[in-house]
Design a protein around this motif. Structure first.
Motif, PDB file in Angstrom:
ATOM      1  N   GLU A 139      -1.333  65.749 -13.543  1.00 26.16           N
ATOM      2  CA  GLU A 139      -0.250  65.764 -14.523  1.00 26.16           C
ATOM      3  C   GLU A 139      -0.577  66.626 -15.733  1.00 26.16           C
ATOM      4  OE1 GLU A 139       0.012  61.623 -15.216  1.00 26.16           O
ATOM      5  OE2 GLU A 139       0.855  61.173 -13.235  1.00 26.16           O
ATOM      6  N   SER A 140      -1.857  66.783 -16.047  1.00 26.12           N
ATOM      7  CA  SER A 140      -2.253  67.511 -17.261  1.00 26.12           C
ATOM      8  C   SER A 140      -2.408  69.023 -17.042  1.00 26.12           C
ATOM      9  CB  SER A 140      -3.571  66.949 -17.794  1.00 26.12           C
ATOM     10  OG  SER A 140      -4.619  67.128 -16.850  1.00 26.12           O
ATOM     11  N   ILE A 141      -2.222  69.510 -15.809  1.00 28.82           N
ATOM     12  CA  ILE A 141      -2.384  70.946 -15.552  1.00 28.82           C
ATOM     13  C   ILE A 141      -1.308  71.730 -16.295  1.00 28.82           C
ATOM     14  CG2 ILE A 141      -2.376  72.778 -13.810  1.00 28.82           C
ATOM     15  CD1 ILE A 141      -3.209  70.689 -11.766  1.00 28.82           C
ATOM     16  N   GLU A 142      -1.714  72.756 -17.007  1.00 27.83           N
ATOM     17  CA  GLU A 142      -0.764  73.622 -17.704  1.00 27.83           C
ATOM     18  C   GLU A 142      -0.375  74.802 -16.822  1.00 27.83           C
ATOM     19  OE1 GLU A 142      -2.584  74.831 -21.335  1.00 27.83           O
ATOM     20  OE2 GLU A 142      -2.369  72.876 -22.287  1.00 27.83           O
ATOM     21  N   GLY A 143       0.855  75.259 -17.003  1.00 28.74           N
ATOM     22  CA  GLY A 143       1.298  76.446 -16.288  1.00 28.74           C
ATOM     23  C   GLY A 143       1.301  76.279 -14.789  1.00 28.74           C
ATOM     24  N   CYS A 144       1.793  75.134 -14.318  1.00 31.13           N
ATOM     25  CA  CYS A 144       1.776  74.823 -12.886  1.00 31.13           C
ATOM     26  C   CYS A 144       3.001  73.969 -12.566  1.00 31.13           C
ATOM     27  CB  CYS A 144       0.495  74.076 -12.526  1.00 31.13           C
ATOM     28  SG  CYS A 144       0.466  73.411 -10.849  1.00 31.13           S
ATOM     29  N   PHE A 145       3.775  74.383 -11.573  1.00 29.26           N
ATOM     30  CA  PHE A 145       4.969  73.634 -11.198  1.00 29.26           C
ATOM     31  C   PHE A 145       4.714  72.613 -10.098  1.00 29.26           C
ATOM     32  CE2 PHE A 145       7.415  77.560 -12.636  1.00 29.26           C
ATOM     33  CZ  PHE A 145       7.702  76.999 -13.873  1.00 29.26           C
ATOM     34  N   HIS A 146       3.704  72.846  -9.286  1.00 26.78           N
ATOM     35  CA  HIS A 146       3.459  71.985  -8.125  1.00 26.78           C
ATOM     36  C   HIS A 146       2.155  71.229  -8.351  1.00 26.78           C
ATOM     37  CE1 HIS A 146       6.667  74.370  -6.508  1.00 26.78           C
ATOM     38  NE2 HIS A 146       5.956  75.469  -6.667  1.00 26.78           N
ATOM     39  N   LYS A 147       2.253  70.139  -9.099  1.00 28.87           N
ATOM     40  CA  LYS A 147       1.064  69.416  -9.536  1.00 28.87           C
ATOM     41  C   LYS A 147       0.669  68.362  -8.511  1.00 28.87           C
ATOM     42  CE  LYS A 147       2.166  70.281 -14.376  1.00 28.87           C
ATOM     43  NZ  LYS A 147       2.286  69.732 -15.739  1.00 28.87           N
ATOM     44  N   HIS A 148       0.281  68.850  -7.343  1.00 32.55           N
ATOM     45  CA  HIS A 148      -0.058  67.943  -6.248  1.00 32.55           C
ATOM     46  C   HIS A 148      -0.656  68.725  -5.098  1.00 32.55           C
ATOM     47  CE1 HIS A 148       4.228  69.203  -5.750  1.00 32.55           C
ATOM     48  NE2 HIS A 148       3.709  69.674  -4.631  1.00 32.55           N
ATOM     49  N   PHE A 149      -1.259  68.004  -4.167  1.00 30.94           N
ATOM     50  CA  PHE A 149      -1.554  68.542  -2.860  1.00 30.94           C
ATOM     51  C   PHE A 149      -0.261  68.584  -2.054  1.00 30.94           C
ATOM     52  CE2 PHE A 149      -6.055  66.886  -3.263  1.00 30.94           C
ATOM     53  CZ  PHE A 149      -6.672  68.123  -3.126  1.00 30.94           C
TER      54      PHE A 149
END
Length: 476
Positions: A93-103
């Motif tokens: 959830e904390s990743i910046e600049g990323c739309f697909h925050k999952h495997f």
């Protein structure tokens, strides 16, 4: 004996070799790819694409083919004494600049089939049931003799032929293997259970932590079961799973794949020979499956290498650029081996008997590796980081910036506050995209402010090669 001439000879048609051939084709390069198998993988092996791989797939028009096939998963859970005792996904959830925050949980076979079909459509089909018998390097070309009594003459050879790589062995590249005494069974099956199923990675805590449940696409579930000295039979494996999920019950409805493996860790002493022969994927590095980093690391190897070969071949870059492949990717492989090694050992060894909790803490600590979004490259001038993902708008359409990048060229992203005349931007093959911060129906604009008043030179693999100010480049 038939002679075949091409730009790149690719040994091995697993997902990494297939990706190398596909990327080469996108760059306008010819390749011959061959494999001893009769066709793409049907079941088993790798089971997840991370967030960074999904971004890379966006660049090369694979995202829409792959994404609908998988299952989204971004939570790691711990189960002990008949209940969930923790659930974590904060590192995603904390990743910046990323739309697909999952495997994206999807089997390797799907990736291979999609790439195989793409290559068929591009008239670059895999030559099957074929092996390399010998490879020689001369000043001007590489000569690869095949089991079909053909000889391939190419500028480059890529060894994508796995952990037992013929390419690595024929050039006597050291590959010292560490074997911790950890043996696992892996089971893909349709199951019947009254367990409260969740699309989460579940690590089970008993005396140790010897079972993990991995969600998969469709109706399949995967279990990893550490067996060590126990006899690896389906009944023994099922008994361990039943013990782990107590007090719930489980039965196997249909077994899709059942295999076993011993944990092995190794890193090739070198990734290239004379800047003509290169190793990628498992031919260059092997490690535990824990953390789902194997396939993702290999795919990133391909993305890092092919554009460099293309740039040197077109004489847009000096041959020294090829040295950067090993310089950039070898440290990544070392960190992957370290991370996966910590994870797999934590399932058996724990000072406080909290193996499963320890496991999840290691995932959190090394989330940059596991999500792929923390991977960056060091060089003498500055560190090279990935381009953040963000939305751009034009003519009432919304697009992700990664969908505008081209793998066949660098992209210059020019961020402007308002409409201005650009100067001095004669950049040959470089794609130039102007992005404004005010709504403009006829031009790309964005609400994303991170790169305001900057000019980014973005590599084909979507890492930022250089950041300039507008004033510095005198582009207005």
């Amino acid at each position: 004996m038939k002679k075949i001439y091409t730009d790149i000879a690719i040994v091995g048609a697993g997902p990494v070799g297939l990706m190398c051939a596909y990327l080469a084709k996108l760059c306008g390069m010819n390749s011959i790819i061959f494999d001893k198998s009769a066709g793409p993988l049907k079941v088993g092996r790798a089971d997840a694409l991370n967030a960074r791989t999904l971004q890379l797939f966006e660049i090369v028009n694979l995202f829409n083919s792959v994404y609908p096939l998988g299952k989204v998963c971004n939570t790691s859970s711990v189960w002990e004494n008949g209940k969930f005792i923790s659930r974590q996904s904060a590192w995603w959830e904390s990743i910046e600049g990323c739309f697909h925050k999952h495997f994206l949980m999807v089997g390797q076979s799907f990736i291979e089939h999609i790439l195989d079909e793409k290559l068929n459509e591009l008239n670059n089909s895999v030559i099957r049931k074929t092996e390399a018998l010998d490879i020689k390097i001369s000043e001007n070309y590489c000569e690869t003799k095949l089991s079909t009594e053909e000889t391939v003459y190419s500028k480059y050879v890529i060894g994508a032929d796995g952990a037992h790589s013929f390419v690595r062995k024929i050039f006597n590249i050291s590959f010292e293997i560490t074997k911790p005494k950890l043996t696992w069974a892996v089971l893909d099956a349709e199951i019947l259970t009254n367990f409260p199923k969740v699309p989460e990675i579940i690590v089970f805590q008993n005396e140790t932590s010897d079972v993990a449940w991995i969600p998969r696409e469709g109706n399949i579930d995967r279990f990893y079961i550490r067996m060590d000295e126990e006899e690896i039979t389906l009944p023994n494996v099922l008994n361990k799973i039943k013990k782990a999920i107590t007090p719930y019950e489980i039965a196997l409805n249909n077994v899709n794949w059942f295999s076993q493996f011993s944990v092995k860790e190794s890193l090739a002493e070198q990734y290239s020979i004379a800047n003509k022969v290169f190793l990628v994927g498992d031919a260059a590095h092997i490690h535990s499956v824990n953390g789902g980093q194997g396939l993702n690391t290999g795919i990133a190897d391909a993305f890092n290498l092919i554009w460099k070969i293309h740039s040197v071949s077109k004489q847009n870059s000096p041959i020294a650029l090829l040295d950067s492949y090993e310089h950039e990717r070898k440290p990544v492989a070392l960190s992957v081996i370290e991370t996966s090694g910590k994870l797999v050992r934590s399932t058996k060894f724990s000072e406080n008997n909290t193996h499963a909790i320890d496991y999840v803490k290691i995932v959190e600590k090394h989330a940059g590796n596991i999500t792929g979004m923390g991977i960056y490259y060091k060089n003498s001038d500055c560190d090279i980081y990935r381009l953040h993902d963000f939305f751009v708008y034009k003519n009432n359409l919304q697009k992700r910036i990664y969908s505008l990048l081209k793998y066949s060229s660098f992209t210059l992203l020019v961020f402007l506050e308002n409409k201005k005349e650009l100067k001095n931007l004669s950049l040959g093959d470089v794609q130039v995209i102007e992005i404004y911060f005010e709504e403009n129906k006829n031009e790309y604009w964005t609400k994303f402010m991170k790169y305001k008043n900057q000019v980014l030179l973005v590599r084909p693999d979507s890492y930022i090669q250089q950041i300039y100010s507008l004033k510095e480049l005198e582009v207005i």
